[in-house]
Design a protein around this motif. Structure first.
Motif, mmCIF file in Angstrom:
data_model
loop_
_atom_site.group_PDB
_atom_site.id
_atom_site.type_symbol
_atom_site.label_atom_id
_atom_site.label_comp_id
_atom_site.label_asym_id
_atom_site.label_seq_id
_atom_site.Cartn_x
_atom_site.Cartn_y
_atom_site.Cartn_z
ATOM 1 N N VAL A 183 2.112 5.567 6.222
ATOM 2 C CA VAL A 183 1.013 6.360 5.657
ATOM 3 C C VAL A 183 -0.319 5.927 6.261
ATOM 4 N N ILE A 184 -0.548 4.617 6.350
ATOM 5 C CA ILE A 184 -1.819 4.117 6.900
ATOM 6 C C ILE A 184 -1.982 4.564 8.350
ATOM 7 N N LEU A 185 -0.937 4.394 9.167
ATOM 8 C CA LEU A 185 -1.053 4.743 10.587
ATOM 9 C C LEU A 185 -1.196 6.242 10.788
ATOM 10 N N GLY A 186 -0.689 7.035 9.853
ATOM 11 C CA GLY A 186 -0.878 8.486 9.934
ATOM 12 C C GLY A 186 -2.337 8.880 9.749
ATOM 13 N N ILE A 187 -3.103 8.041 9.081
ATOM 14 C CA ILE A 187 -4.527 8.309 8.824
ATOM 15 C C ILE A 187 -5.401 7.583 9.837
ATOM 16 N N ASN A 188 -5.076 6.357 10.159
ATOM 17 C CA ASN A 188 -5.837 5.579 11.146
ATOM 18 C C ASN A 188 -4.871 4.826 12.054
ATOM 19 N N LEU A 189 -4.595 5.434 13.191
ATOM 20 C CA LEU A 189 -3.606 4.877 14.119
ATOM 21 C C LEU A 189 -4.085 3.560 14.727
ATOM 22 N N ASP A 190 -5.371 3.273 14.624
ATOM 23 C CA ASP A 190 -5.896 2.038 15.210
ATOM 24 C C ASP A 190 -6.037 0.913 14.196
ATOM 25 N N ALA A 191 -5.534 1.113 12.986
ATOM 26 C CA ALA A 191 -5.552 0.018 12.011
ATOM 27 C C ALA A 191 -4.662 -1.108 12.529
ATOM 28 N N ARG A 192 -5.126 -2.353 12.334
ATOM 29 C CA ARG A 192 -4.314 -3.539 12.659
ATOM 30 C C ARG A 192 -3.708 -4.027 11.354
ATOM 31 N N LEU A 193 -2.398 -3.908 11.226
ATOM 32 C CA LEU A 193 -1.722 -4.234 9.968
ATOM 33 C C LEU A 193 -1.189 -5.653 10.007
ATOM 34 N N VAL A 194 -1.513 -6.449 9.002
ATOM 35 C CA VAL A 194 -1.032 -7.826 8.929
ATOM 36 C C VAL A 194 -0.426 -8.061 7.540
ATOM 37 N N ASP A 195 0.815 -8.560 7.506
ATOM 38 C CA ASP A 195 1.452 -8.905 6.238
ATOM 39 C C ASP A 195 0.938 -10.249 5.743
ATOM 40 N N ILE A 196 0.494 -10.314 4.488
ATOM 41 C CA ILE A 196 0.202 -11.631 3.904
ATOM 42 C C ILE A 196 1.481 -12.166 3.273
ATOM 43 N N SER A 197 2.045 -11.480 2.287
ATOM 44 C CA SER A 197 3.367 -11.842 1.771
ATOM 45 C C SER A 197 3.943 -10.639 1.053
ATOM 46 N N HIS A 198 5.266 -10.471 1.184
ATOM 47 C CA HIS A 198 5.950 -9.437 0.405
ATOM 48 C C HIS A 198 6.996 -10.060 -0.507
ATOM 49 N N THR A 199 6.999 -11.388 -0.573
ATOM 50 C CA THR A 199 7.982 -12.068 -1.420
ATOM 51 C C THR A 199 7.331 -12.667 -2.666
ATOM 52 N N ILE A 200 6.233 -12.049 -3.111
ATOM 53 C CA ILE A 200 5.682 -12.396 -4.421
ATOM 54 C C ILE A 200 6.787 -12.147 -5.447
ATOM 55 N N LYS A 201 6.922 -13.044 -6.424
ATOM 56 C CA LYS A 201 7.917 -12.832 -7.478
ATOM 57 C C LYS A 201 7.631 -11.489 -8.159
ATOM 58 N N PRO A 202 8.657 -10.621 -8.324
ATOM 59 C CA PRO A 202 8.368 -9.293 -8.869
ATOM 60 C C PRO A 202 7.460 -9.348 -10.098
ATOM 61 N N GLN A 203 6.350 -8.600 -9.987
ATOM 62 C CA GLN A 203 5.392 -8.425 -11.083
ATOM 63 C C GLN A 203 4.607 -9.682 -11.426
ATOM 64 N N SER A 204 4.596 -10.694 -10.568
ATOM 65 C CA SER A 204 3.818 -11.894 -10.852
ATOM 66 C C SER A 204 2.401 -11.744 -10.316
ATOM 67 N N ILE A 205 1.533 -11.240 -11.147
ATOM 68 C CA ILE A 205 0.142 -10.997 -10.762
ATOM 69 C C ILE A 205 -0.546 -12.315 -10.410
ATOM 70 N N ALA A 206 -0.261 -13.371 -11.166
ATOM 71 C CA ALA A 206 -0.936 -14.652 -10.936
ATOM 72 C C ALA A 206 -0.554 -15.244 -9.576
ATOM 73 N N GLN A 207 0.721 -15.127 -9.200
ATOM 74 C CA GLN A 207 1.126 -15.641 -7.892
ATOM 75 C C GLN A 207 0.441 -14.855 -6.774
ATOM 76 N N ALA A 208 0.411 -13.533 -6.909
ATOM 77 C CA ALA A 208 -0.235 -12.713 -5.875
ATOM 78 C C ALA A 208 -1.710 -13.079 -5.749
ATOM 79 N N ALA A 209 -2.379 -13.296 -6.892
ATOM 80 C CA ALA A 209 -3.798 -13.649 -6.870
ATOM 81 C C ALA A 209 -4.016 -14.960 -6.114
ATOM 82 N N PHE A 210 -3.119 -15.923 -6.352
ATOM 83 C CA PHE A 210 -3.230 -17.219 -5.679
ATOM 84 C C PHE A 210 -2.970 -17.100 -4.170
#
Lengths: 275, 275, 275
Positions: free
Chosen positions: C24-51
């Motif tokens: 979706v992002i690249l369909g709107i801005n093909l020059d965006a540089r996408l970087v993953d921070i983490s996708h293994t946050i414990k499901p629904q753990s807002i506090a872990q994601a914030a940290f």
């Protein structure tokens, strides 16, 4: 300036350490193309990182910069270095993680310890000029504070000599090659476990006797007689020379590592039954 | 030339195989934008790859190139193909991994085996022209040696006909749709297990009887009566039609796959209790 | 238009959800540089994601857009927001995932609940203008349908006011800071488990008494007396202030989380033994 920078670390995928390194690089060169090689190197396993790097680096474009941060000696004795070959650059700790690269430039004859470089074919620099580091350098995260910004500046075309002085030799791992014991046993180790559970060792075809029908491979107290040609040949555990040219231990239709509970760095012994 | 190339494989995250493919692509087109769809497809699970691809590909820009390497037949019988639709290109083995795409272009009526293509809507090419491959092709890694360089050349605008000749049909999986047994039982399978442990099956709403209150879902010897509307409705295991339009088995506030020890490819049976 | 967009989610690595957002992002801005921070946050753990977000975001270039989708309230009560600071933008649910960022802009004094923003230093917008969303918005995947397209339009320079109206305050987590019980016990929790198995808590140095020699740390019914200075100091479990400034529980040469079977959100108690 468009350039490819690869990253190989033992940081895993749960933390934001890799992301912080990428942030630092993009802050210096927004046009860097970042490619992950692996971040699931066993923590502090220099030999595994050296192997994984070697299986991938040749497929990248000329002048790719390979950044490797598997760095158990961070903050203590080891140097940070750049190794430049006619094709590519490596930015890494001088702890043996470049062993296979150095061995290729030494014609396959690099010995454990320190290998002198033929400067007509490859140059090494010790990274000492703080001008290209982050202004605050932590004691424990040189990947983010030193290696990442140096790789980024290198990708902008900063001359090699800017980063520090040339050094004449680089570290080569003892684990690069198996050890021949006085009793004729060849003792090596597991370098890497692939996605299928195959155990890839540091033993290569030239290390074995010409006739391999009489050899026995021992790993985790299991004995395997002779070498197979393909994974499908025999039931149970088998040993064979894999596509990387290294001896592998595999399990037909199964996961050898899980089956015998093997891990990276486990010992592998080869005996010739010629009596 | 800027173009998006996605990658879907069963190579896992421990090895450098995916990185080698990316290196090959960037060596041909440094401006390719590489996006991972998934590399944790169950080894050799063509049906899972087909499903995961379908859930993602529509969200990418027009003319994205989707590269899929889940390829148990590498080096033996299957063809390597390019499928071009009015919107996107797929580069993949002709082993059924494109089943859902082909089914969409066949109006939902693709049958297991080989589906002829309506060439006004989609064209397929067999990849045979070695000019666009790496010069050394290994027996076991066509992802790196054939698929990756072909996708990269495609992203540079190389015409489709350059890569090989048109073929009139493509492989469609038997697992695409559940099987109706003589006794009225509908037999399907688990296509994918998502991050929450939900079991997503190949059974879709139109496959079920209009009144689902009387059905029983059986998976791993567990029986579930009727369909829920949401995950939160009932305690214990429940079955429902998920956001992908497929029947899912879920566990309220838990991981259904871990709870019943289910895996991709496990059988799922639906019976109507109408006697 | 070149811009960096980072992604932090609890979607895991098995599904195609993250890939759909990137498409979706690249369909709107093909020059965006996408970087993953983490996708293994414990499901629904807002506090872990914030940290995790806090440990990474400062290392990215100015005007990076950080997209965070850990969103247990999707489709129900919570707002979708943009937070703009002089350096960066955040696109996220207003559920506390930006707590540490807000706390920094509140001089370390943000309190649980809703924190008013000093609009001279940071502005927040509620995302309401459907013009920048996908045309079909699902009930369960706002990451793909709302957050991703909004981040992409933001990266093209669309003015903040286009996305919706300013809001005066943002949500701050109760878990941001430990709780002082009437009996003097400080009760906190595990925010994150790093790749080495260290348990990182929400307890920071200023939360502890000046003399830490008399404290006892309790986690999973284990008691640890006093604080160590380094991981290598003592055998067995130890507690120390880690590089993030947070109290960590670690195991010398081992994995503390596996050793005591600890998880994110587990309770941690500090008692002073001063009687």
């Amino acid at each position: 300036m468009t350039a490819v920078i690869t990253l190989t670390t033992d940081f895993g995928l749960a933390d934001a350490y890799v992301a912080a390194m990428k942030g630092v690089i993009l802050g210096i060169n927004l046009d860097a193309r970042l490619v992950d090689i692996s971040h699931t190197i066993k923590p502090q396993s220099i030999a595994q990182a050296a192997f994984v790097l070697r299986t991938a680096y040749k497929f990248f474009p000329r002048r790719t910069i390979h950044l490797i941060v598997v760095d158990p000696g961070v903050g203590i004795e080891r140097k940070a270095v750049i190794l430049r070959t006619p094709e590519v650059d490596f930015v890494a700790p001088d702890n043996g993680v470049l062993s296979y690269i150095i061995d290729e430039y030494a014609g396959g004859n690099a010995v454990a310890g320190r290998q002198p470089l033929d400067t007509a074919r490859a140059q090494a620099i010790e990274i000492t000029n703080r001008r290209y580091w982050l202004s605050d350098v932590s004691a424990t995260f040189h990947g983010r504070d030193i290696f990442a910004p140096v790789a980024a500046h290198l990708s902008l075309g900063t001359p090699l000599a800017e980063f520090g002085d040339a050094i004449p030799s680089l570290a080569v791992l003892p684990a690069l090659k198996p050890r021949l014991e006085p009793d004729g046993t060849l003792t090596g180790c597991v370098l890497h476990i692939d996605n299928f559970g195959n155990l890839i060792t540091n033993i290569r075809k030239p290390d074995l006797p010409p006739d391999t029908t009489g050899i026995t491979v021992e790993v985790k107290s299991r004995l395997i007689n002779g070498l197979a040609k393909t994974y499908a040949e025999s039931d149970g555990l088998c040993a064979l020379i894999g596509s990387s040219g290294h001896l592998e231990v595999a399990l037909k239709n199964g996961n050898a590592a899980a089956y015998i509970n093997a891990e990276v760095d486990d010992q592998v012994k080869i005996r010739s039954n010629e009596e």
